[in-house]
Design a protein around this motif. Structure first.
Motif, PDB file in Angstrom:
ATOM      1  N   PHE A 147      11.543  36.916 107.952  1.00 53.74           N
ATOM      2  CA  PHE A 147      10.471  37.032 108.931  1.00 53.74           C
ATOM      3  C   PHE A 147      11.035  36.922 110.346  1.00 53.74           C
ATOM      4  O   PHE A 147      10.700  37.697 111.236  1.00 53.74           O
ATOM      5  CB  PHE A 147       9.443  35.930 108.670  1.00 53.74           C
ATOM      6  N   LEU A 167      10.852  39.725 113.244  1.00 56.82           N
ATOM      7  CA  LEU A 167       9.938  39.451 114.355  1.00 56.82           C
ATOM      8  C   LEU A 167      10.281  40.227 115.635  1.00 56.82           C
ATOM      9  O   LEU A 167       9.433  40.952 116.154  1.00 56.82           O
ATOM     10  CB  LEU A 167       9.897  37.946 114.622  1.00 56.82           C
ATOM     11  N   PRO A 168      11.537  40.129 116.147  1.00 57.11           N
ATOM     12  CA  PRO A 168      11.815  40.867 117.380  1.00 57.11           C
ATOM     13  C   PRO A 168      11.753  42.369 117.175  1.00 57.11           C
ATOM     14  O   PRO A 168      11.531  43.118 118.117  1.00 57.11           O
ATOM     15  CB  PRO A 168      13.237  40.437 117.754  1.00 57.11           C
ATOM     16  N   MET A 197       7.964  43.748 117.386  1.00 55.33           N
ATOM     17  CA  MET A 197       7.233  43.665 118.645  1.00 55.33           C
ATOM     18  C   MET A 197       7.318  44.973 119.417  1.00 55.33           C
ATOM     19  O   MET A 197       8.293  45.706 119.300  1.00 55.33           O
ATOM     20  CB  MET A 197       7.825  42.537 119.498  1.00 55.33           C
ATOM     21  N   PRO A 198       6.265  45.250 120.198  1.00 54.69           N
ATOM     22  CA  PRO A 198       6.273  46.488 120.993  1.00 54.69           C
ATOM     23  C   PRO A 198       7.421  46.474 122.001  1.00 54.69           C
ATOM     24  O   PRO A 198       7.817  45.413 122.492  1.00 54.69           O
ATOM     25  CB  PRO A 198       4.916  46.459 121.695  1.00 54.69           C
ATOM     26  N   ARG A 214      10.110  32.301 128.187  1.00 51.21           N
ATOM     27  CA  ARG A 214      10.339  33.458 127.321  1.00 51.21           C
ATOM     28  C   ARG A 214      11.729  33.400 126.707  1.00 51.21           C
ATOM     29  O   ARG A 214      12.438  34.398 126.649  1.00 51.21           O
ATOM     30  CB  ARG A 214      10.178  34.765 128.103  1.00 51.21           C
ATOM     31  N   TYR A 266      13.293  33.579 123.769  1.00 50.78           N
ATOM     32  CA  TYR A 266      13.017  33.928 122.374  1.00 50.78           C
ATOM     33  C   TYR A 266      14.022  33.370 121.376  1.00 50.78           C
ATOM     34  O   TYR A 266      13.629  32.938 120.299  1.00 50.78           O
ATOM     35  CB  TYR A 266      12.852  35.443 122.231  1.00 50.78           C
ATOM     36  N   ILE A 306      12.876  29.888 120.687  1.00 52.56           N
ATOM     37  CA  ILE A 306      11.617  29.847 119.938  1.00 52.56           C
ATOM     38  C   ILE A 306      11.865  30.133 118.459  1.00 52.56           C
ATOM     39  O   ILE A 306      11.380  29.432 117.578  1.00 52.56           O
ATOM     40  CB  ILE A 306      10.618  30.880 120.509  1.00 52.56           C
ATOM     41  N   GLN A 307      12.691  31.149 118.204  1.00 47.83           N
ATOM     42  CA  GLN A 307      12.958  31.508 116.806  1.00 47.83           C
ATOM     43  C   GLN A 307      13.732  30.415 116.090  1.00 47.83           C
ATOM     44  O   GLN A 307      13.467  30.117 114.931  1.00 47.83           O
ATOM     45  CB  GLN A 307      13.734  32.814 116.765  1.00 47.83           C
ATOM     46  N   LEU A 311      11.338  27.688 115.114  1.00 45.98           N
ATOM     47  CA  LEU A 311      10.546  28.037 113.933  1.00 45.98           C
ATOM     48  C   LEU A 311      11.375  27.845 112.662  1.00 45.98           C
ATOM     49  O   LEU A 311      10.921  27.252 111.680  1.00 45.98           O
ATOM     50  CB  LEU A 311      10.055  29.483 114.034  1.00 45.98           C
TER      51      LEU A 311
END
Lengths: 326, 324
Positions: free
Chosen positions: B21, B25-26, B29-30, B288, B290, B293-294, B297
């Motif tokens: 996951f 995830l990255p 993303m748009p 931001r 990332y 953040i990852q 998680l």
């Protein structure tokens, strides 16, 4: 043609009206029994009614636009602004009523999405069993051990500031596993009851058995799970809001908390900006929990508290006396 | 034994799913994932360092499968690259510093809530018709269902700001050197009272009601009547006869509560400015960052899975039948 025949068979027959009256009457009796001597249910339902009415009639009950600057920053509660104003000069009273609409909508729809998935997964895997059950149970367990809120936070962080629609969907699709597990075990418990077996022997289709025979027996569990999810979703929306992950331009209890946090209103003594939405969230959560508890007691009368217990004890004693045991 | 092996393989699979996951995830993303990943890092890292991070995240030349393997390798060697926010400190170091505090909050409050809740649940079901049994469960149901963030805010305001009884930020007094001294432990305890207290308040009702419901079923059993008829003290009947059997279904709920407790810890830390993962996560979100953040998680998932395994061990100890 076929249609007209069936509708004829269902046409009102004499005595239909009294039947309807009887049903109404029994529903009324049941409602009375639900509230009788059950203060938690009374408190919960009346609190929730007040909150829902406030949210529903927000435009009528408030005079200020919640999104417009209508006062000086951080005005203490007074006659004009009953609950004071925010750092940005918004009226807190009208914000909290309008915010209730958004927060409750998010929570309700998240609950509906979650319970729909939970019912689909739980009943299917519980009733069908076998390989399907194994797989679905595996997926449920994986979702169950993942910390949902951090997952949600990370998703929201990657998506940037997300609107309430996206939050609703994210909350709905991440919070179903608990309900699915409970519904599955309950389905497995009633799968081998006589009425299900007789329906199978009569050749009813699996869909019909699930919808007509099994689901009605799960109503109290489904409703309990629904209320639990609503409470959780409301808290999660507020949590995402205060982290700055919600859409701060929408008026919701989450975004109110966010702005109160940003303006550090608690430190500057403007407690009303932070505490009003916080208390609104607290009361809603508490009220829903009390309703949930009362519903649990209806589906399982053993769990009852309150005057019921005294009545039960008294009857018990009388029985004992009659039997000559006392 | 086979039960524990099965659980272990389940947790390992779950961990693999979490990694996948995180890997996806990255990419889901748009926009360009690398741009998103490095939007905040512009100017902070030199190109060579950015290449290193890119490789760590599996953005290497080659097909998706090769990228995935490359990412797996960096996860299992705990090489998660530098944090953008606290450059040039490693993400692993940043997370490693704050993880113990989050574990302390989440598991500490879970254990206290469990013990308190089970005790209250047992007593309130045994004395169901008394004041305690009638008043306490509904009251706790009401209090406990305030959202984590709200309970934390209310305690923060009333006990921290208004009464000035307890500290409002940090895990311990920065003036004290960390060490195994009485002063340090006292400071940690003092700083933990409010965050942990708010988490216990939120967590306790689950256990009260689980225990109460299980107890009410058990109290109807003949052996409980028998124990009472033998003239055993009500304490003994309550805890050794009924409680011992009622606790089994309660223990199964621990697994789910662990995840909730970690989530609650994240929220609570933000309110109390407690230096755990939640606080770092908030800073990471605002910057931001990332990669950070990852990593958070991932580390939360591993912590929750490990705690779940410990709960399984506990369950085997409580109910030895299960390991057969």
């Amino acid at each position: 043609m076929n249609n007209s025949i069936t509708s004829d068979a269902n046409a009102p027959v004499p005595g239909h009206k009294s039947e309807f009256k009887k049903k109404c009457h029994s529903a009324w009796i049941k409602t009375k029994a639900f509230f009788h001597g059950n203060p938690p249910a009374i408190i919960g339902v009346s609190l929730m009614t007040v909150i829902l009415l406030g949210a529903l009639f927000a435009p009528v009950l408030t005079t200020h636009n919640p999104e417009k600057r209508v006062a000086r920053p951080h005005v203490a509660p007074n006659a004009e602004h009953v609950l004071g104003s925010t750092r940005n000069g918004r009226d807190v009273y009208s914000q909290v009523l309008h915010g209730a609409r958004k927060s409750l909508t998010v929570a309700l729809f998240a609950g509906i999405i979650a319970m729909t998935i939970a019912i689909a997964v739980g009943v299917t895997s519980g009733y069908l069993g076998g390989k399907i059950d194994e797989w679905m149970n595996f997926v449920t367990n994986v979702f169950l051990v993942f910390p949902q809120l951090p997952l949600l936070i990370v998703l929201a962080a990657f998506l940037g500031q997300v609107g309430s629609m996206v939050i609703t969907v994210l909350l709905g699709v991440t919070s179903w596993p608990w309900g699915a597990r409970v519904i599955r075990s309950q389905t497995m418990a009633i799968r081998n009851k006589e009425f299900i077996i007789s329906a199978e022997v009569m050749g009813e289709s699996k869909i019909r058995i699930i919808l007509v025979e099994i689901l009605p027996n799960l109503i109290s569990i489904v409703f309990g799970g629904f209320l639990g999810t609503v409470i959780y979703a409301m808290g999660a929306e507020a949590g995402l809001g205060i982290l700055g992950l919600g859409d701060a331009t929408e008026v919701s209890w989450g975004s109110m908390l966010y702005w109160a946090q940003v303006s550090s209103s608690l430190y500057t003594g403007a407690w009303w900006e932070m505490l009003v939405p916080a208390i609104a969230l607290a009361l809603t959560g508490g009220a829903l929990a009390l309703i949930n508890m009362s519903i649990d007691q209806v589906s399982n009368p053993k769990l009852k508290t309150g005057p019921h217990m005294k009545l039960w004890k008294k009857m018990n004693r009388e029985t004992m006396k009659r039997r000559g045991l006392l | 034994m086979s039960f524990l092996l099965r659980r272990l393989s389940f947790y390992f699979t779950a961990f693999l799913i979490a990694i996948s996951f995180n890997f996806m995830l990255p990419r889901m993303m748009p926009g360009d994932p690398i741009d998103a990943l490095f939007a905040a890092a512009q100017g902070k890292m030199d190109p060579a360092q950015m290449d290193a991070v890119r490789e760590m995240y599996g953005f290497v030349d080659g097909n998706v499968f090769e990228q995935y393997l490359s990412y797996m390798q960096s996860v299992f060697t705990l090489d998660l690259g530098p944090s953008v926010l606290m450059f040039p400190i490693d993400v692993t170091t940043v997370v490693g510093m704050s993880l113990p505090w989050t574990m302390f909050l989440a598991l500490g409050s879970l254990i206290v809530a469990l013990i308190l809740g089970v005790t209250i649940g047992t007593y309130s079901s045994y004395r169901r018709e008394g004041f305690f049994g009638q008043f306490v469960p509904p009251f706790l149901a009401f209090i406990s269902n305030f959202p984590y963030i709200v309970t934390a805010l209310l305690l923060f305001y009333f006990f921290g700001l208004q009464l000035e009884l307890l500290p409002l930020a940090y895990t311990y007094d920065p003036a004290i050197d960390p060490g195994f001294t009485l002063e340090f432990i006292g400071s940690v305890a003092k700083h933990a009272v409010l965050p942990m207290g708010s988490m216990i308040l939120v967590g306790i009702a689950t256990w009260v009601f689980n225990m109460r419901n299980a107890m009410i079923n058990v109290l109807g059993e003949d052996y409980v009547t028998m124990a009472e008829a033998k003239g055993l003290s009500s304490f003994r009947v309550m805890y050794r006869y009924a409680g011992r059997n009622a606790i089994l279904p309660v223990a199964t709920a621990i697994a789910m509560a662990i995840g909730f407790s970690f989530a609650g810890s994240i929220m609570t830390e933000v309110v109390f400015n407690y230096q755990g993962l939640g606080n770092i996560l908030l800073k990471g979100i605002m910057a931001r960052d990332y990669p950070l953040i990852q990593a958070i998680l991932l580390i939360l998932v591993s912590a929750v899975l490990t705690a779940n395994f410990v709960a399984d061990l506990l369950y085997v100890w409580l109910d030895p039948r299960i390991s057969k």
